[in-house]
Design a protein around this motif. Structure first.
Motif, short mmCIF file in Angstrom:
data_model
loop_
_atom_site.label_atom_id
_atom_site.label_comp_id
_atom_site.label_asym_id
_atom_site.label_seq_id
_atom_site.Cartn_x
_atom_site.Cartn_y
_atom_site.Cartn_z
N GLN A 131 -78.29 49.08 -38.66
CA GLN A 131 -76.77 48.78 -38.06
C GLN A 131 -76.03 50.04 -37.91
OE1 GLN A 131 -75.94 45.48 -36.82
NE2 GLN A 131 -74.03 46.67 -36.18
N GLU A 132 -76.16 50.83 -38.90
CA GLU A 132 -75.39 51.96 -39.03
C GLU A 132 -75.76 53.02 -37.81
OE1 GLU A 132 -75.28 53.00 -43.12
OE2 GLU A 132 -77.35 54.02 -42.77
N THR A 133 -77.00 52.89 -37.40
CA THR A 133 -77.49 53.71 -36.37
C THR A 133 -76.74 53.26 -35.00
OG1 THR A 133 -79.53 54.21 -37.51
CG2 THR A 133 -79.39 54.42 -35.17
N LEU A 134 -76.95 51.72 -34.82
CA LEU A 134 -76.32 51.27 -33.75
C LEU A 134 -75.13 51.40 -33.66
CD1 LEU A 134 -76.89 49.40 -31.29
CD2 LEU A 134 -76.57 47.42 -33.12
N ASP A 135 -74.18 51.32 -34.78
CA ASP A 135 -72.74 51.54 -34.67
C ASP A 135 -72.44 52.99 -34.27
OD1 ASP A 135 -72.39 49.00 -35.62
OD2 ASP A 135 -72.11 49.58 -37.66
N ALA A 136 -73.10 53.84 -34.55
CA ALA A 136 -72.89 55.33 -34.09
C ALA A 136 -73.30 55.73 -32.63
CB ALA A 136 -73.65 56.52 -35.05
N LEU A 137 -74.02 54.58 -31.95
CA LEU A 137 -74.17 54.95 -30.53
C LEU A 137 -73.31 54.88 -29.83
CD1 LEU A 137 -77.84 53.18 -30.04
CD2 LEU A 137 -77.31 55.81 -30.64
N PRO A 138 -72.86 56.10 -28.88
CA PRO A 138 -71.88 55.87 -27.81
C PRO A 138 -72.26 55.19 -26.60
CG PRO A 138 -72.89 58.21 -27.92
CD PRO A 138 -73.70 57.17 -28.98
N ASP A 139 -71.39 54.49 -25.99
CA ASP A 139 -71.71 54.05 -24.67
C ASP A 139 -72.41 54.98 -23.87
OD1 ASP A 139 -70.77 51.63 -25.27
OD2 ASP A 139 -68.67 51.85 -24.61
N GLY A 140 -72.94 54.38 -22.89
CA GLY A 140 -73.65 55.40 -21.91
C GLY A 140 -75.03 55.09 -21.54
N GLU A 141 -75.66 55.92 -20.82
CA GLU A 141 -77.09 55.64 -20.55
C GLU A 141 -77.97 56.00 -21.70
OE1 GLU A 141 -78.16 55.05 -16.64
OE2 GLU A 141 -76.42 53.86 -17.07
N TYR A 142 -79.10 55.42 -21.73
CA TYR A 142 -80.13 55.55 -22.52
C TYR A 142 -81.44 55.25 -21.92
CZ TYR A 142 -76.89 55.75 -26.35
OH TYR A 142 -75.70 55.92 -27.17
N GLU A 143 -82.25 56.37 -22.08
CA GLU A 143 -83.72 56.16 -21.86
C GLU A 143 -84.70 55.31 -22.74
OE1 GLU A 143 -86.26 59.69 -21.91
OE2 GLU A 143 -88.00 58.66 -21.04
N VAL A 144 -85.23 54.25 -22.13
CA VAL A 144 -86.27 53.31 -23.23
C VAL A 144 -87.15 53.43 -22.57
CG1 VAL A 144 -86.29 51.22 -23.76
CG2 VAL A 144 -83.95 51.94 -23.34
N ARG A 145 -88.27 53.61 -23.52
CA ARG A 145 -89.64 53.76 -23.33
C ARG A 145 -90.40 53.25 -24.57
NH1 ARG A 145 -93.76 54.86 -20.32
NH2 ARG A 145 -95.34 56.64 -21.14
N ILE A 146 -91.37 52.50 -24.12
CA ILE A 146 -92.51 51.92 -25.09
C ILE A 146 -93.79 52.08 -24.54
CG2 ILE A 146 -93.32 49.82 -26.16
CD1 ILE A 146 -90.47 48.67 -26.54
N ASP A 147 -94.59 52.83 -25.02
CA ASP A 147 -95.87 53.01 -24.50
C ASP A 147 -96.79 52.31 -25.16
OD1 ASP A 147 -98.02 54.32 -23.40
OD2 ASP A 147 -98.11 56.15 -24.37
#
Lengths: 417, 417, 417
Positions: A131-147
């Motif tokens: 949760q604390e990782t999520l809380d620290a994420l700024p808005d914006g664009e993210y690259e999402v990748r699951i190989d």
């Protein structure tokens, strides 16, 4: 037989492998087990019908991450395989945090822990993070990748058999489908490996099953003759620091239930009635099988906060707890292996033990020895209705004393099996 | 469905009627009941043999009094029908107080209350009065008059049937032979009337019996096919302010016993074992019938000082207590009506609920929903041996959750009835 | 019937006799019993095979002592027959104290008491003495003499039968093989004698057995038809000042068990589960027989420090304790003798008790008399499954009230046996 330290080392060896209900992580885990005990390994093709289920496609994953606008991985599969929802379909996309959120799983009550989530039969993808990782994420664009790949392949499981003097079987079943979770169920696997090594020339044939939960157990049940199974234990959560918990089979008073309750009676422990939830006792105890299979854990299924989170790591379990689990299982199987029914061949009055050297020659003393009491109890209850464990329980004597008395009486020709 | 206030009004409507085991008071009571629910009324002639008994002569009474030398009525049937011993033979005489005394019944411990007494099968006459009334009577001559008739006639009872989807019957039996006693049993009658109105399209056929105690029940049993009766409740003392009491059937663990104990489990209540005393459960549970019929009361039979006295008047009972009795009966009958045995059609391992939309697609969470747990329990115990109530009890889940799960599984073709 | 004082006198009469499992001491004891009740006496020859055992040689002893260098007897059989180990072979020798020591038995924890020891089946000899006597013996030479004989002869036992109205038997068994021990078992013998005298025209045939422990009971069982035995009590330790103890038969809930527990319920007492140790219940309850035979003692077998020592002397037991044991046995046998199953001949509803004069004519009262309640209970449970004791237990009524109700109903033709 592995020591506590060696069992812990085996857990650490298996911990980083990315297990799921199928795939190379399971195979690598079976490899690790096979370094200690020989395994018969089975590969069941995708699409195989097993009762009401179908063996699913095989899932493999090479990499996965969420990266920020700077290309920095803020969630990284290479750090923990828990970060990816099990059986996630491949994805390669750029999206805003808002678009990403429905695919993110956290534990708000434990903000630093990463949860464990899967979606085996509903095609989707997702990430698990603190949760604390999520809380620290700024808005914006993210690259999402699951190989990852989902493709026809196989479901893998392994078996290790310790042949007994009879074909009747005792099964010990461990699930091998959970990724980086130490207590659930790497500790159970390690204890089972050590237990398998410890068995010497047993009466029953002992079959150790290392297979994925639910679909693995159902697959095994669909492909094997369960008529051989007399007793069994589903072993999980074998390494945490809590007291042991025995969960009864659906039958409630099957021999395995009586044995485990006896083996646990002199130590702090919990006995739980059967419920159709938990581990693969759900399958072994489904009404069509209704096997005498209970479940041994320390703190039970879902009974600790660390359950199904990143906090269930190798520090969460202890070598001595695994050794303690092993001690109880060995004692229980020693009882089970020796527990039989005898018939008194001289049932009218007591036989004359003294002339056979089985009884004190000097009478009048009030302190009859335990060995003599055990013989009198066995003679009295050796009527075909009572097994040795029942005699131990009714007499209050230890199982070993009762079993030794039965052997002495058998050697003297006074009882038959 | 009558409200608590309407049930109380019905009690007050019936209270002044002079009921006995036969006679016009019973008929007037059936008239009052018939104003709310249709009744099949039966008249069984005097002299009819019913098992070991014979329907007695019909008793009717128009007036009765004890008058002093001045002609003043010191005991007056017109004030309370309890003043006359039920089934008193006619008398018209003048006698001294000393001669009169053997015919007078009082309650010395409750000097202001009038007792209720009868003498159905031993021809005699008598008056019941307050001890303090008796104490105030001067010696001297009294005119004694009971204007009653005992003559061949009929025993009357009424039935109300709510047809079900099956012919198997649940009976609800109330005695209608007690004169001005509110809790025993006008409150029971009023609750039964409201219950009958509340039943809608039930599974079982519900038969409400309004009949005199003992001889009425025996007459009914002699004239009807008891094979249809699956379950039943004798309802009495339904309006006092005490906790509910369920008295088990003679069988002790009949389905009706299990249902009532379940329906009562979350509220203050008492469970009593069967005894062959009390109300008409004595007859339904005689060894030749041994029906699954229990008895529901609030404070049980003879368990309150006002029992069988003039203090058991409409003030003694409360509308909310009658409503509370009704609530429990409705819940109990809802359970009973829905309680059946299912068989798992996919008993080897668990069926795959997820592909049928019956299971969460996201795995790993430890908070399985109650609906899913209920389905797993039903599947596990749907072996023909467990009814839904048994599954609810073993699982600790509510009956409604279990019944809903059974319906969902039935709709999915996974279980059959 | 002997009073408490007379029972105590009988104990004192038998106390000095040197009993063993065979020999003249047993015969003299049977003589003493025969002064009060007629006995059938049996003599079974040495060498007779009885199940797994053989009747041993007969042992008789005339004198025994250890004398010091001055010829003074320091241990003297004439003072107490406990001084010689039972079944000691003859000896006439001079030896040092060191040589003698292995043949000497003491109780270091009770230095003034002499223990009781035997060696029936292992030929040896020995003396029992107080530890303080032993401590006072100087080193040196001692004359050791046991003037005993072991020779072919007989095993003796006696029976007293009180004929009943049926051939089915109740046995009361006492061991007569212990020498000077008052509670174990002269008190039991004395109570049995008084009990035999007290029985008048019983339903069952009562057989009193006075025989040596173990070999005597096995001999009796081998020579008699045990099929006649319905119930039985092994009676011992009947005179000490402790509470009564009933030890259940192996069956655990045999009729005799239920009867004794009922007879004891209103007084301080202990109930012990069966164990295959103690007195001759060991033989009667061996699995081949498994008879409904329990054991009644006051303080149980080996449960008091004086057990099997010279401190179990006539002062250790009390006349009132023996009377108390007798009272309970008489009550128990009165219940047992009267306990039968009845069948209600009018099982559909209640029969009309009033027309038979069995029920109060005045209705409405809440204080139903116990006699009426007992009749209702008997009628309700007279279904062939419940005996009168079961009806008493379920109803909470006394056995006598229930039995009287059954008689009244039987006389009225409403139940049959």
């Amino acid at each position: 037989m592995l020591t506590g330290g060696e069992m812990h080392a085996l857990v650490e060896r298996m911990y980083p492998l990315c297990r799921s209900i199928t795939g190379d992580g399971v195979r690598a885990t079976l490899d690790a087990i096979g370094e200690h005990i020989p395994l018969d390994r089975h590969e069941v093709p995708t699409g195989t019908q097993v009762f009401d289920w179908t063996v699913p496609q095989e899932w493999n994953i090479r990499d996965a991450y969420i990266a920020d606008a700077d290309g920095k991985r803020v969630v990284d599969f290479r750090e923990s395989n828990l970060h990816v929802v099990g059986y996630s379909v491949p994805v390669a996309a750029t999206m805003t945090l808002a678009e990403l959120r429905p695919h993110l799983h956290t534990l708000p009550d434990h903000p630093s822990w990463v949860p464990y989530r899967t979606s085996y039969y509903s095609p989707t993808w997702g990430f698990c993070l603190a949760q604390e990782t999520l809380d620290a994420l700024p808005d914006g664009e993210y690259e999402v990748r699951i190989d990852s790949t989902l493709a026809d392949g196989h479901l893998s499981y392994g078996e290790h058999v310790v042949p007994g003097r009879v074909d009747d079987e005792v099964i010990v079943s461990c699930h091998v489908c959970h990724p980086s979770l130490a207590n659930d169920n790497l500790a159970g696997i390690a204890v089972a490996v050590s237990l398998a090594q410890a068995l010497e020339n047993p009466y029953y044939t002992y079959r150790f099953l290392f297979m994925p939960g639910t679909i693995g157990a159902i697959t095994w049940l669909a492909r094997n003759r369960v008529e051989r199974i007399r007793h069994g234990i589903v072993l999980a959560c074998a390494g945490d620091r809590g007291d042991l918990t025995y969960k009864r089979s659906r039958r409630g008073a099957a021999e395995i239930d009586r044995v485990l309750e006896h083996a646990l009676r002199d130590r702090p422990h919990r006995i739980a009635d059967f419920s159709p939830y938990g581990y693969d006792e759900r399958q072994f105890c489904s009404p069509g099988f209704n096997l005498g299979v209970g479940s041994l854990t320390r703190t039970p299924y879902a009974g600790y906060p660390e359950y199904h989170t990143s906090a269930d790591n190798p520090d969460f379990i202890s070598p001595s707890a695994m050794e303690d689990t092993l001690v109880v299982l060995r004692e229980a199987f020693a009882i089970l292996d020796r527990n039989r029914r005898y018939t008194n061949l001289s049932p009218y009055g007591e036989p004359q033990l003294g002339k056979r050297g089985l009884y004190d020659s000097l009478g009048g003393r009030s302190d009859a020895k335990q060995a003599q009491m055990a013989m009198l109890w066995v003679l009295n209850l050796a009527d075909g209705d009572h097994d040795l464990l029942g005699i131990a329980q009714r007499s209050g004597l230890g199982f070993e004393a009762v079993a030794a008395a039965a052997t002495a009486l058998h050697d003297a020709g006074l009882v038959k099996e």
